[in-house]
Motif scaffolding. Structure first.
Motif, PDB file in Angstrom:
ATOM      1  N   LEU A  21      13.887 -14.926 -26.357  1.00 53.38           N
ATOM      2  CA  LEU A  21      13.548 -13.697 -25.633  1.00 53.38           C
ATOM      3  C   LEU A  21      14.651 -13.398 -24.631  1.00 53.38           C
ATOM      4  O   LEU A  21      15.338 -14.298 -24.151  1.00 53.38           O
ATOM      5  CB  LEU A  21      12.216 -13.883 -24.898  1.00 53.38           C
ATOM      6  N   LYS A  22      14.799 -12.150 -24.291  1.00 47.10           N
ATOM      7  CA  LYS A  22      15.787 -11.751 -23.294  1.00 47.10           C
ATOM      8  C   LYS A  22      15.078 -11.454 -21.985  1.00 47.10           C
ATOM      9  O   LYS A  22      14.041 -10.776 -21.970  1.00 47.10           O
ATOM     10  CB  LYS A  22      16.534 -10.506 -23.767  1.00 47.10           C
ATOM     11  N   VAL A  23      15.601 -11.959 -20.883  1.00 44.66           N
ATOM     12  CA  VAL A  23      15.037 -11.672 -19.567  1.00 44.66           C
ATOM     13  C   VAL A  23      15.064 -10.158 -19.372  1.00 44.66           C
ATOM     14  O   VAL A  23      16.065  -9.503 -19.651  1.00 44.66           O
ATOM     15  CB  VAL A  23      15.836 -12.391 -18.454  1.00 44.66           C
ATOM     16  N   GLY A  24      13.923  -9.611 -18.945  1.00 46.91           N
ATOM     17  CA  GLY A  24      13.808  -8.163 -18.750  1.00 46.91           C
ATOM     18  C   GLY A  24      13.227  -7.442 -19.951  1.00 46.91           C
ATOM     19  O   GLY A  24      12.861  -6.271 -19.854  1.00 46.91           O
ATOM     20  N   GLN A  25      13.138  -8.138 -21.081  1.00 47.46           N
ATOM     21  CA  GLN A  25      12.544  -7.545 -22.283  1.00 47.46           C
ATOM     22  C   GLN A  25      11.077  -7.247 -22.006  1.00 47.46           C
ATOM     23  O   GLN A  25      10.384  -8.040 -21.364  1.00 47.46           O
ATOM     24  CB  GLN A  25      12.690  -8.539 -23.437  1.00 47.46           C
ATOM     25  N   VAL A  26      10.591  -6.110 -22.468  1.00 42.31           N
ATOM     26  CA  VAL A  26       9.197  -5.716 -22.239  1.00 42.31           C
ATOM     27  C   VAL A  26       8.412  -5.901 -23.535  1.00 42.31           C
ATOM     28  O   VAL A  26       8.795  -5.385 -24.576  1.00 42.31           O
ATOM     29  CB  VAL A  26       9.108  -4.250 -21.750  1.00 42.31           C
ATOM     30  N   LEU A  27       7.333  -6.653 -23.439  1.00 36.22           N
ATOM     31  CA  LEU A  27       6.466  -6.906 -24.595  1.00 36.22           C
ATOM     32  C   LEU A  27       5.132  -6.205 -24.409  1.00 36.22           C
ATOM     33  O   LEU A  27       4.614  -6.114 -23.291  1.00 36.22           O
ATOM     34  CB  LEU A  27       6.223  -8.411 -24.757  1.00 36.22           C
ATOM     35  N   GLN A  28       4.582  -5.736 -25.507  1.00 36.08           N
ATOM     36  CA  GLN A  28       3.258  -5.126 -25.505  1.00 36.08           C
ATOM     37  C   GLN A  28       2.230  -6.232 -25.755  1.00 36.08           C
ATOM     38  O   GLN A  28       2.322  -6.937 -26.755  1.00 36.08           O
ATOM     39  CB  GLN A  28       3.138  -4.065 -26.613  1.00 36.08           C
ATOM     40  N   PRO A  63      12.804 -15.493 -16.711  1.00 38.59           N
ATOM     41  CA  PRO A  63      13.535 -16.699 -17.142  1.00 38.59           C
ATOM     42  C   PRO A  63      12.575 -17.840 -17.485  1.00 38.59           C
ATOM     43  O   PRO A  63      11.620 -18.103 -16.758  1.00 38.59           O
ATOM     44  CB  PRO A  63      14.393 -17.064 -15.919  1.00 38.59           C
ATOM     45  N   GLY A  64      12.794 -18.485 -18.623  1.00 35.32           N
ATOM     46  CA  GLY A  64      11.969 -19.612 -19.049  1.00 35.32           C
ATOM     47  C   GLY A  64      10.747 -19.219 -19.861  1.00 35.32           C
ATOM     48  O   GLY A  64      10.046 -20.084 -20.379  1.00 35.32           O
ATOM     49  N   THR A 115       8.397 -18.080 -22.890  1.00 38.28           N
ATOM     50  CA  THR A 115       8.376 -18.220 -24.349  1.00 38.28           C
ATOM     51  C   THR A 115       7.253 -17.337 -24.880  1.00 38.28           C
ATOM     52  O   THR A 115       6.341 -16.968 -24.130  1.00 38.28           O
ATOM     53  CB  THR A 115       8.114 -19.674 -24.778  1.00 38.28           C
ATOM     54  N   LEU A 116       7.326 -17.012 -26.154  1.00 39.81           N
ATOM     55  CA  LEU A 116       6.250 -16.210 -26.751  1.00 39.81           C
ATOM     56  C   LEU A 116       4.913 -16.933 -26.625  1.00 39.81           C
ATOM     57  O   LEU A 116       3.903 -16.341 -26.274  1.00 39.81           O
ATOM     58  CB  LEU A 116       6.557 -15.916 -28.217  1.00 39.81           C
ATOM     59  N   TYR A 117       4.924 -18.231 -26.910  1.00 41.46           N
ATOM     60  CA  TYR A 117       3.687 -19.009 -26.818  1.00 41.46           C
ATOM     61  C   TYR A 117       3.142 -19.001 -25.391  1.00 41.46           C
ATOM     62  O   TYR A 117       1.958 -18.810 -25.158  1.00 41.46           O
ATOM     63  CB  TYR A 117       3.920 -20.444 -27.297  1.00 41.46           C
ATOM     64  N   GLY A 118       4.030 -19.209 -24.421  1.00 44.46           N
ATOM     65  CA  GLY A 118       3.607 -19.238 -23.022  1.00 44.46           C
ATOM     66  C   GLY A 118       3.034 -17.905 -22.561  1.00 44.46           C
ATOM     67  O   GLY A 118       2.024 -17.853 -21.859  1.00 44.46           O
TER      68      GLY A 118
END
Length: 89
Positions: free
Chosen positions: A57-64, A26-27, A29-32
């Motif tokens: 973004l969705k909470v729980g979303q996994v980013l590479q 939660p909270g 951001t892509l930049y953060g």
């Protein structure tokens, strides 16, 4: 034969790096996330094709997360001075 030779030459210069993953909280951001991981926003977006920076973004979303480039070695030059010449006299 030529096909395998071309394929071998084509892959010779590539390096494969495993990417880390980050789970969105939660909270976030892509930049953060990019800043925390020490990568650029563009690199984060490039590693996550189809990710729209305009959408939340969705909470729980996994980013590479791409691996960071190794730091360039710092070159320090020093100039040794010759001792002054003594006059014999």
């Amino acid at each position: 034969m030529w096909r395998s030779l071309i394929l071998s030459l084509g892959l010779a210069g590539l390096s494969f790096c495993a990417a880390a993953t980050v789970t969105v909280k939660p909270g976030d951001t892509l930049y953060g996330i990019a800043k925390r991981q020490g990568v650029t926003l563009n690199a984060l977006l490039a590693n996550n094709r189809g990710l729209n920076p305009q959408l939340a973004l969705k909470v729980g979303q996994v980013l590479q997360v791409p691996s960071r480039a190794p730091a360039r070695p710092r070159v320090v030059a020093s100039i040794a001075r010759k001792p002054p010449l003594r006059s014999h006299g």
